[in-house]
Design a protein around this motif. Sequence first.
Motif, mmCIF file in Angstrom:
data_model
loop_
_atom_site.group_PDB
_atom_site.id
_atom_site.type_symbol
_atom_site.label_atom_id
_atom_site.label_comp_id
_atom_site.label_asym_id
_atom_site.label_seq_id
_atom_site.Cartn_x
_atom_site.Cartn_y
_atom_site.Cartn_z
ATOM 1 N N LYS A 35 -24.368 -35.508 -52.410
ATOM 2 C CA LYS A 35 -23.642 -36.411 -53.309
ATOM 3 C C LYS A 35 -22.590 -35.632 -54.083
ATOM 4 O O LYS A 35 -22.800 -34.485 -54.460
ATOM 5 N N PRO A 36 -21.445 -36.282 -54.354
ATOM 6 C CA PRO A 36 -20.388 -35.578 -55.109
ATOM 7 C C PRO A 36 -20.751 -35.490 -56.586
ATOM 8 O O PRO A 36 -20.952 -36.505 -57.241
ATOM 9 N N LEU A 37 -20.881 -34.278 -57.101
ATOM 10 C CA LEU A 37 -21.176 -34.074 -58.511
ATOM 11 C C LEU A 37 -20.204 -33.064 -59.098
ATOM 12 O O LEU A 37 -20.019 -31.983 -58.542
ATOM 13 N N PRO A 38 -19.588 -33.393 -60.241
ATOM 14 C CA PRO A 38 -18.729 -32.411 -60.915
ATOM 15 C C PRO A 38 -19.593 -31.347 -61.586
ATOM 16 O O PRO A 38 -20.808 -31.489 -61.690
ATOM 17 N N ASP A 39 -18.957 -30.298 -62.065
ATOM 18 C CA ASP A 39 -19.693 -29.233 -62.741
ATOM 19 C C ASP A 39 -20.192 -29.663 -64.111
ATOM 20 O O ASP A 39 -21.288 -29.295 -64.520
ATOM 21 N N VAL A 40 -19.373 -30.431 -64.839
ATOM 22 C CA VAL A 40 -19.712 -30.851 -66.203
ATOM 23 C C VAL A 40 -19.425 -32.337 -66.356
ATOM 24 O O VAL A 40 -18.381 -32.821 -65.915
ATOM 25 N N ILE A 41 -20.368 -33.029 -66.991
ATOM 26 C CA ILE A 41 -20.227 -34.448 -67.311
ATOM 27 C C ILE A 41 -20.355 -34.572 -68.824
ATOM 28 O O ILE A 41 -21.247 -33.966 -69.427
ATOM 29 N N ALA A 42 -19.477 -35.357 -69.448
ATOM 30 C CA ALA A 42 -19.523 -35.499 -70.910
ATOM 31 C C ALA A 42 -19.028 -36.874 -71.321
ATOM 32 O O ALA A 42 -18.260 -37.508 -70.598
ATOM 33 N N SER A 57 -9.739 -14.293 -63.000
ATOM 34 C CA SER A 57 -9.009 -13.214 -63.649
ATOM 35 C C SER A 57 -7.644 -13.036 -62.984
ATOM 36 O O SER A 57 -6.828 -12.250 -63.437
ATOM 37 N N LEU A 58 -7.416 -13.789 -61.913
ATOM 38 C CA LEU A 58 -6.120 -13.758 -61.217
ATOM 39 C C LEU A 58 -5.218 -14.844 -61.798
ATOM 40 O O LEU A 58 -5.615 -15.571 -62.697
ATOM 41 N N GLU A 59 -4.013 -14.975 -61.264
ATOM 42 C CA GLU A 59 -3.064 -15.944 -61.801
ATOM 43 C C GLU A 59 -3.066 -17.277 -61.062
ATOM 44 O O GLU A 59 -2.300 -18.164 -61.399
ATOM 45 N N ARG A 60 -3.920 -17.423 -60.051
ATOM 46 C CA ARG A 60 -4.001 -18.707 -59.344
ATOM 47 C C ARG A 60 -5.427 -18.942 -58.877
ATOM 48 O O ARG A 60 -6.181 -18.010 -58.644
ATOM 49 N N ILE A 61 -5.733 -20.230 -58.751
ATOM 50 C CA ILE A 61 -7.061 -20.676 -58.324
ATOM 51 C C ILE A 61 -6.866 -21.674 -57.191
ATOM 52 O O ILE A 61 -6.040 -22.584 -57.297
ATOM 53 N N TYR A 62 -7.627 -21.515 -56.133
ATOM 54 C CA TYR A 62 -7.593 -22.452 -55.014
ATOM 55 C C TYR A 62 -8.844 -23.328 -55.050
ATOM 56 O O TYR A 62 -9.934 -22.856 -55.368
ATOM 57 N N ILE A 63 -8.667 -24.595 -54.696
ATOM 58 C CA ILE A 63 -9.770 -25.553 -54.730
ATOM 59 C C ILE A 63 -9.786 -26.313 -53.411
ATOM 60 O O ILE A 63 -8.759 -26.864 -52.993
ATOM 61 N N ASP A 64 -10.949 -26.368 -52.770
ATOM 62 C CA ASP A 64 -11.093 -27.107 -51.516
ATOM 63 C C ASP A 64 -10.884 -28.594 -51.744
ATOM 64 O O ASP A 64 -11.295 -29.145 -52.770
ATOM 65 N N SER A 65 -10.287 -29.240 -50.769
ATOM 66 C CA SER A 65 -10.032 -30.681 -50.881
ATOM 67 C C SER A 65 -11.319 -31.477 -51.025
ATOM 68 O O SER A 65 -11.333 -32.515 -51.684
ATOM 69 N N GLU A 66 -12.432 -30.992 -50.439
ATOM 70 C CA GLU A 66 -13.711 -31.707 -50.577
ATOM 71 C C GLU A 66 -14.140 -31.792 -52.036
ATOM 72 O O GLU A 66 -14.721 -32.793 -52.461
ATOM 73 N N LYS A 67 -13.897 -30.740 -52.805
ATOM 74 C CA LYS A 67 -14.239 -30.751 -54.238
ATOM 75 C C LYS A 67 -13.450 -31.824 -54.975
ATOM 76 O O LYS A 67 -13.984 -32.547 -55.808
ATOM 77 N N ILE A 68 -12.159 -31.907 -54.670
ATOM 78 C CA ILE A 68 -11.301 -32.895 -55.336
ATOM 79 C C ILE A 68 -11.697 -34.303 -54.912
ATOM 80 O O ILE A 68 -11.804 -35.210 -55.746
ATOM 81 N N ASP A 69 -11.947 -34.492 -53.628
ATOM 82 C CA ASP A 69 -12.364 -35.812 -53.138
ATOM 83 C C ASP A 69 -13.677 -36.233 -53.804
ATOM 84 O O ASP A 69 -13.835 -37.391 -54.202
ATOM 85 N N GLY A 70 -14.617 -35.308 -53.911
ATOM 86 C CA GLY A 70 -15.890 -35.609 -54.558
ATOM 87 C C GLY A 70 -15.733 -35.930 -56.034
ATOM 88 O O GLY A 70 -16.380 -36.844 -56.556
ATOM 89 N N LEU A 71 -14.855 -35.204 -56.708
ATOM 90 C CA LEU A 71 -14.597 -35.459 -58.125
ATOM 91 C C LEU A 71 -13.984 -36.836 -58.312
ATOM 92 O O LEU A 71 -14.368 -37.585 -59.222
ATOM 93 N N LYS A 72 -13.051 -37.193 -57.440
ATOM 94 C CA LYS A 72 -12.443 -38.532 -57.493
ATOM 95 C C LYS A 72 -13.503 -39.612 -57.286
ATOM 96 O O LYS A 72 -13.543 -40.600 -58.028
#
Length: 136
Positions: A35-42, A57-72
């Motif tokens: 099931k799609p679950l975000p890291d934090v719910i408030a 600690s770097l200047e960019r972060i990559y996020i898989d599309s599955e994470k975004i789809d699940g968050l949506k």
Amino acid sequence: MSKTGSREERELVRMLWDADCAAMRAPASGGATKKPLPDVIAGNGSIYLAIEVKSSSLERIYIDSEKIDGLKEFSQIFGAQPYIGVKFLRKKWRFICLEDLHITRNNNYRVNIDLAFDKGLDFDEILGNDKQVKFS
């Protein structure tokens, strides 16, 4: 999940409680469930937030599309406003609306420091306590 990510999630949950929001880390986030679950719910009865937390600690972060789809998906069902909460080393928290994320050639997503601070919201803004004013 790395210890750094868990630490950032706990920090954000404490900040949300201190701002009079009930908040929790989703124990099964990060792929432990189908099931799609975000890291934090408030939420506080007026606003509801679903946040996928990323830190670097770097200047960019990559996020898989599955994470975004699940968050949506989760946010739509739950009635929450979805955000990517980013914490760059020695920088303040920034919260990016999903439509502001940069889409990569592989149809994944990227957030860099410039995007986070140009388009991202600060903590008070996602709680509805403050409006960001931008000058052109």
